[in-house]
Scaffold this active site. Sequence first.
Site, short mmCIF file in Angstrom:
data_model
loop_
_atom_site.label_atom_id
_atom_site.label_comp_id
_atom_site.label_asym_id
_atom_site.label_seq_id
_atom_site.Cartn_x
_atom_site.Cartn_y
_atom_site.Cartn_z
CB ALA A 192 -0.94 0.01 1.20
NE ARG B 293 13.10 6.91 0.29
CZ ARG B 293 14.05 6.07 0.70
NH1 ARG B 293 15.31 6.30 0.42
NH2 ARG B 293 13.73 4.99 1.36
CE1 TYR C 72 6.66 -5.83 5.43
CE2 TYR C 72 8.82 -4.85 5.09
CZ TYR C 72 7.77 -5.16 5.92
OH TYR C 72 7.82 -4.79 7.23
N GLY D 163 14.48 -2.09 11.82
CA GLY D 163 14.06 -2.52 13.15
C GLY D 163 15.06 -3.57 13.65
CD GLU E 270 10.15 -0.63 13.35
OE1 GLU E 270 10.58 -0.02 12.36
OE2 GLU E 270 10.11 -1.88 13.40
NE ARG F 280 5.63 -8.23 -32.75
CZ ARG F 280 4.69 -7.77 -33.58
NH1 ARG F 280 4.90 -7.73 -34.89
NH2 ARG F 280 3.55 -7.34 -33.10
CG ASN G 120 -0.22 -9.64 -40.51
OD1 ASN G 120 0.34 -8.70 -41.09
ND2 ASN G 120 -0.18 -9.82 -39.22
C1 UD1 Z 1 9.60 -2.08 8.27
C2 UD1 Z 1 9.67 -2.64 9.70
C3 UD1 Z 1 11.12 -2.70 10.17
C4 UD1 Z 1 11.95 -3.48 9.18
C5 UD1 Z 1 11.79 -2.93 7.78
C6 UD1 Z 1 12.45 -3.84 6.78
C7 UD1 Z 1 7.60 -1.91 10.75
C8 UD1 Z 1 6.97 -0.97 11.70
N1 UD1 Z 1 8.89 -1.81 10.57
O1 UD1 Z 1 10.03 -0.75 8.35
O2 UD1 Z 1 11.21 -3.29 11.45
O3 UD1 Z 1 13.32 -3.46 9.58
O4 UD1 Z 1 10.42 -2.86 7.40
O5 UD1 Z 1 12.44 -3.28 5.52
O6 UD1 Z 1 6.92 -2.74 10.21
N2 UD1 Z 1 3.01 -0.77 4.13
C9 UD1 Z 1 1.66 -0.78 3.89
N3 UD1 Z 1 0.84 -0.02 4.65
C10 UD1 Z 1 1.31 0.76 5.66
C11 UD1 Z 1 2.69 0.79 5.88
C12 UD1 Z 1 3.51 0.01 5.11
O7 UD1 Z 1 1.20 -1.50 2.99
O8 UD1 Z 1 0.48 1.43 6.30
C13 UD1 Z 1 3.89 -1.61 3.29
C14 UD1 Z 1 4.87 -0.80 2.46
O9 UD1 Z 1 4.34 -0.52 1.19
C15 UD1 Z 1 6.07 -1.74 2.39
C16 UD1 Z 1 6.00 -2.51 3.71
O10 UD1 Z 1 4.68 -2.40 4.15
O11 UD1 Z 1 5.94 -2.69 1.33
C17 UD1 Z 1 6.98 -1.97 4.76
O12 UD1 Z 1 6.68 -0.63 5.02
P1 UD1 Z 1 7.82 0.45 5.21
O13 UD1 Z 1 7.17 1.76 5.39
O14 UD1 Z 1 8.84 0.32 4.16
O15 UD1 Z 1 8.43 -0.01 6.60
P2 UD1 Z 1 9.85 0.34 7.16
O16 UD1 Z 1 9.78 1.66 7.83
O17 UD1 Z 1 10.87 0.11 6.14
#
Ligand code: UD1
Length: 451
Positions: free
Chosen positions: A10, A15, A103, A140, A154, A315, A368
């Site tokens: 989501a 970025r 993810y 985390g 975290e 193709r 064709n």
């Molecule tokens: C998260 C973890 C962290 C871990 C890291 C690894 C949490 C709180 N933290 O942090 O411990 O080390 O991933 O990469 O989970 N997403 C949603 N909805 C939301 C929030 C996020 O679908 O409301 C999805 C994002 O699109 C992404 C994934 O969940 O695919 C992780 O979210 P992201 O915001 O990247 O978490 P991090 O802060 O990286």
Amino acid sequence: MSTALVILAAGKGTRMNSDLPKVLHPLAQAPMLAHAMRAGQVLAPERTIIVAGHGADQVTKAAHKIDETAQVVLQTEQLGTAHAVAQARTALEGFGGDIIVLYGDTPFVRPETLHAMMAARAAHDLVVLGFEAADAGRYGRLVMAGSQLARVVEFKDASPQERAITLCNSGLVACDAQVLFRLIDAVGNDNAAGEYYLPDIVALARQQGLSATAVTCDEAETLGINTRAELAGAEALFQDRARHDLMEAGVTLMAPDTVHLSLDTVIGRDAVVEPNVVFGPNVTVESGATIRAFSHLEGCHVSRGAIVGPYARLRPGTELAEDTHIGNFVEIKNATLAEGAKVNHLSYIGDASIGARTNIGAGTITCNYDGVMKHRTDIGERAFIGSNTMLVAPVTVGDEAMTGSGSVITEDVAAGALALARAPQTARPGAARKLIAILKSKKKQQGKGQS
Ligand code: UD1
Ligand code: MG
């Protein structure tokens, strides 16, 4: 044990600086999301739930192309990873088994790792995938207590001692569905980000006397993509691995760095791939086929012993049977070539079938498209299509039939017949010399006029 995949996708992907949702950016010619979905397939999931937010319509379309049974649920506000998983609850109504959370922007998790997580589930209520980070950065941290995972903290909320931990959270979790949703209900958002953190379920599980552990994997598997530069890096990593795997599986790549593969490329043992070949989506090449330099293939099947290229373009819908030859500057689309058929030079074959051992002469074109509709050309076995034949479809050419060079074939050719459709040749003795003499005297007169 039945499993369900919940894939978090989501996030906005700010970025990436893009109108396209991050998880739909292509990696190895497939949306990033397809990689996570495909990785999860090894667990033969009973259900696949994708949590989408930004660009949910586009994500839904793409997800259904990959797996039409996947369910996409909406997370309208991105309130955190625990909140994201909670959105899958209704879609998992009546499901009794394990959930594994992946993810959508983490494409490289290996099947072995997912199996290891499921194996650890046999002894623990909750399994988190961790990794030893070269640079733990803002990940985390996993706080272990013996073999038990005590909690995940975290980076934003971690103490200096906790920040010194190098065992990091990948974000992937495996847990019984009922237990997972019960734990998520208890997750709050009283933290530095004001988000509902999925990793908080670890401490909650321990408080309830459940057991939790971490399974570890290689850091490269947990690589996440947030920027275009990281996407390019991930592409290079994918290509390196895929080339390596193919060579391990017995495929010769003469110049591996110049061969580009797709997520779903399949090439059989003892096939040879020359330099500068691009494999687009959905290509299978059987054992012992040769793909010569500078060829571009997509949506096609190349059988054993076939030779394609150099400079060939296959193709979607191209089906090459055994020992077929496709030569330089030949384009084939939506066409089947039966065993031993040859199209060796400068041709376009589209919406066609070509029978066994038929030879298509240089410069042959299946016309064709009439500007509105596409039509088929069907050619029988052991036929001989003369050079520069235009086959104006719809048209059929029978077995062992021939067409004369330069013919424009607009009507069917019966089996064994020779079709000639061009102006008959005439000869005028001495006419060439006379013509040259006339032209020369004209030139001379013009020269005088100018002086
Ligand atoms: C998260 C973890 C962290 C871990 C890291 C690894 C949490 C709180 N933290 O942090 O411990 O080390 O991933 O990469 O989970 N997403 C949603 N909805 C939301 C929030 C996020 O679908 O409301 C999805 C994002 O699109 C992404 C994934 O969940 O695919 C992780 O979210 P992201 O915001 O990247 O978490 P991090 O802060 O990286
Ligand atoms: Mg992240």
